[in-house]
Design a protein around this motif. Structure first.
Motif, PDB file in Angstrom:
ATOM      1  N   GLU A 290       0.819  -1.217   0.000  1.00 43.88           N
ATOM      2  CA  GLU A 290       0.000   0.000   0.000  1.00 43.88           C
ATOM      3  C   GLU A 290       0.853   1.268   0.000  1.00 43.88           C
ATOM      4  O   GLU A 290       0.397   2.329  -0.457  1.00 43.88           O
ATOM      5  CB  GLU A 290      -0.935   0.026   1.216  1.00 43.88           C
ATOM      6  N   LEU A 291       2.088   1.165   0.507  1.00 43.24           N
ATOM      7  CA  LEU A 291       2.951   2.348   0.569  1.00 43.24           C
ATOM      8  C   LEU A 291       3.933   2.434  -0.600  1.00 43.24           C
ATOM      9  O   LEU A 291       4.789   3.313  -0.613  1.00 43.24           O
ATOM     10  CB  LEU A 291       3.715   2.367   1.900  1.00 43.24           C
ATOM     11  N   GLN A 292       3.789   1.546  -1.578  1.00 45.20           N
ATOM     12  CA  GLN A 292       4.674   1.562  -2.740  1.00 45.20           C
ATOM     13  C   GLN A 292       4.043   2.276  -3.925  1.00 45.20           C
ATOM     14  O   GLN A 292       4.662   2.381  -4.987  1.00 45.20           O
ATOM     15  CB  GLN A 292       5.041   0.123  -3.154  1.00 45.20           C
ATOM     16  N   THR A 293       2.834   2.747  -3.786  1.00 51.39           N
ATOM     17  CA  THR A 293       2.089   3.374  -4.880  1.00 51.39           C
ATOM     18  C   THR A 293       2.159   4.897  -4.779  1.00 51.39           C
ATOM     19  O   THR A 293       2.602   5.461  -3.774  1.00 51.39           O
ATOM     20  CB  THR A 293       0.625   2.944  -4.835  1.00 51.39           C
ATOM     21  N   LEU A 294       1.671   5.573  -5.817  1.00 55.01           N
ATOM     22  CA  LEU A 294       1.560   7.035  -5.773  1.00 55.01           C
ATOM     23  C   LEU A 294       0.668   7.456  -4.609  1.00 55.01           C
ATOM     24  O   LEU A 294       1.025   8.365  -3.839  1.00 55.01           O
ATOM     25  CB  LEU A 294       0.978   7.555  -7.087  1.00 55.01           C
ATOM     26  N   SER A 295      -0.475   6.792  -4.474  1.00 53.79           N
ATOM     27  CA  SER A 295      -1.384   7.136  -3.377  1.00 53.79           C
ATOM     28  C   SER A 295      -0.714   6.909  -2.029  1.00 53.79           C
ATOM     29  O   SER A 295      -0.877   7.702  -1.092  1.00 53.79           O
ATOM     30  CB  SER A 295      -2.669   6.310  -3.478  1.00 53.79           C
ATOM     31  N   GLY A 296       0.057   5.815  -1.932  1.00 51.41           N
ATOM     32  CA  GLY A 296       0.749   5.529  -0.685  1.00 51.41           C
ATOM     33  C   GLY A 296       1.783   6.590  -0.348  1.00 51.41           C
ATOM     34  O   GLY A 296       1.930   6.980   0.818  1.00 51.41           O
ATOM     35  N   ASN A 297       2.508   7.079  -1.362  1.00 51.38           N
ATOM     36  CA  ASN A 297       3.484   8.144  -1.125  1.00 51.38           C
ATOM     37  C   ASN A 297       2.810   9.436  -0.696  1.00 51.38           C
ATOM     38  O   ASN A 297       3.296  10.144   0.196  1.00 51.38           O
ATOM     39  CB  ASN A 297       4.319   8.388  -2.386  1.00 51.38           C
ATOM     40  N   LEU A 298       1.687   9.761  -1.321  1.00 51.60           N
ATOM     41  CA  LEU A 298       0.962  10.970  -0.931  1.00 51.60           C
ATOM     42  C   LEU A 298       0.349  10.816   0.459  1.00 51.60           C
ATOM     43  O   LEU A 298       0.302  11.772   1.233  1.00 51.60           O
ATOM     44  CB  LEU A 298      -0.119  11.286  -1.964  1.00 51.60           C
ATOM     45  N   ALA A 299      -0.100   9.600   0.760  1.00 47.26           N
ATOM     46  CA  ALA A 299      -0.617   9.334   2.103  1.00 47.26           C
ATOM     47  C   ALA A 299       0.486   9.515   3.141  1.00 47.26           C
ATOM     48  O   ALA A 299       0.260  10.105   4.214  1.00 47.26           O
ATOM     49  CB  ALA A 299      -1.180   7.913   2.175  1.00 47.26           C
ATOM     50  N   LEU A 300       1.675   9.035   2.824  1.00 50.07           N
ATOM     51  CA  LEU A 300       2.793   9.170   3.757  1.00 50.07           C
ATOM     52  C   LEU A 300       3.184  10.637   3.918  1.00 50.07           C
ATOM     53  O   LEU A 300       3.461  11.102   5.026  1.00 50.07           O
ATOM     54  CB  LEU A 300       3.980   8.345   3.269  1.00 50.07           C
ATOM     55  N   LEU A 301       3.168  11.375   2.834  1.00 47.25           N
ATOM     56  CA  LEU A 301       3.473  12.807   2.911  1.00 47.25           C
ATOM     57  C   LEU A 301       2.448  13.525   3.785  1.00 47.25           C
ATOM     58  O   LEU A 301       2.806  14.373   4.612  1.00 47.25           O
ATOM     59  CB  LEU A 301       3.502  13.397   1.505  1.00 47.25           C
TER      60      LEU A 301
END
Length: 293
Positions: A243-254
């Motif tokens: 889930e954290l390897q996707t574009l959405s996951g990166n934006l979620a982490l940000l």
């Protein structure tokens, strides 16, 4: 306000919350049998109570406009509709208005809910050492988050996460992200406050459902990752999740990084995370910049 005045105010609030907890117990026909526990912000208190021969958790919360709409008044109750997630169930609740001089006019809610098993993984929310959680615990967490992500929700509860993230990145990093960076983001239903104080062990259970809402896919794992940065082993396990390897996951982490940077400096355990949070943001912001060139 000096230290002595702060201590006096905190004690006044604690005594008042104890009285409200007793009022909630009377209204909900339960008997408090455990020691009251207050949240760090002194907005709510809870204790183990006895109801018809069984232990339950009794909670009382005072309305505070500063927490809304992020903490929804009915969040715990409406979360009863979520299926397939290891979580407490609110059995009954009672609202009333405080008519005493202290905090006069504030609305209060008492909730009696099923008692979550085990103990809290990290009471302060931030994980400092490896809790050595078994694989079955992690599997149940994944199952629960998958079921939650698929739960249908009223999208009016979305708190303009795109605009909020853009503003936060500009404030904390001096970088302006264009809105089109978020054009392909995926959305799911999220707990939206998943830290280690809201998780139980040895049997996995997710507590505190006041904030659940639509959010960037992966946001729950992103917040849990941020709260694991002082324990490299657990942090890496979460960071490797798909889930954290996707574009959405990166934006979620940000978005999660910015969320915790806002509260750095308030004297909580989250103060310890600032260097790691900023370090985690660097490659994400670099990748976002490359996408806009």
């Amino acid at each position: 306000m000096d230290a002595q005045e702060i201590e006096k105010a905190v004690e006044q609030r604690r005594v008042w919350l104890d009285k409200q907890l007793a009022a909630a117990a009377a209204a909900l026909d339960v008997s408090v049998v455990g020691e009251p526990v207050n949240t760090f912000d002194m907005r709510s208190a809870g204790a183990v109570a006895r109801s018809e021969g069984e232990d339950v958790w009794l909670r009382v919360v005072v309305e505070d406009a500063d927490y809304e709409p992020v903490c929804r008044w009915d969040g715990n109750v409406t979360a009863n509709s979520i299926l397939g997630v290891a979580k407490p169930t609110v059995l009954r609740w009672h609202d009333w208005q405080n008519n005493n001089e202290y905090l006069s006019g504030r609305r209060l809610r008492g909730e009696a809910m099923t008692l979550a098993p085990g103990t809290t993984v990290a009471p302060g929310g931030v994980l400092r050492d490896d809790p050595h959680l078994p694989d079955i615990w992690w599997e149940e967490l994944r199952r629960s988050l998958t079921a939650l992500a698929a739960h249908p929700m009223d999208w009016h509860n979305e708190l303009d996460a795109v605009a909020s993230t853009i503003r936060s990145v500009e404030h904390h990093f001096g970088i302006t992200l264009p809105e089109n960076v978020f054009a392909d983001v995926s959305w799911t239903t999220a707990h939206a406050d998943l830290h280690w104080a809201n998780l139980r062990q040895p049997q996995m259970c997710i507590l505190d459902w006041e904030s659940w809402r639509p959010m960037f896919a992966g946001y729950d794992l992103a917040t849990l990752y941020c709260n694991s940065l002082l324990d490299p082993h657990t942090a890496q396990r979460i960071r490797n999740m798909p889930e954290l390897q996707t574009l959405s996951g990166n934006l979620a982490l940000l978005a999660a990084i910015c969320r915790y940077l806002w509260i750095v400096g308030e004297g909580s355990e989250w103060d310890l995370l600032e260097p790691q949070l900023r370090m985690e943001a660097e490659p994400i912001l670099s990748s976002m910049s490359a996408r806009t060139e």
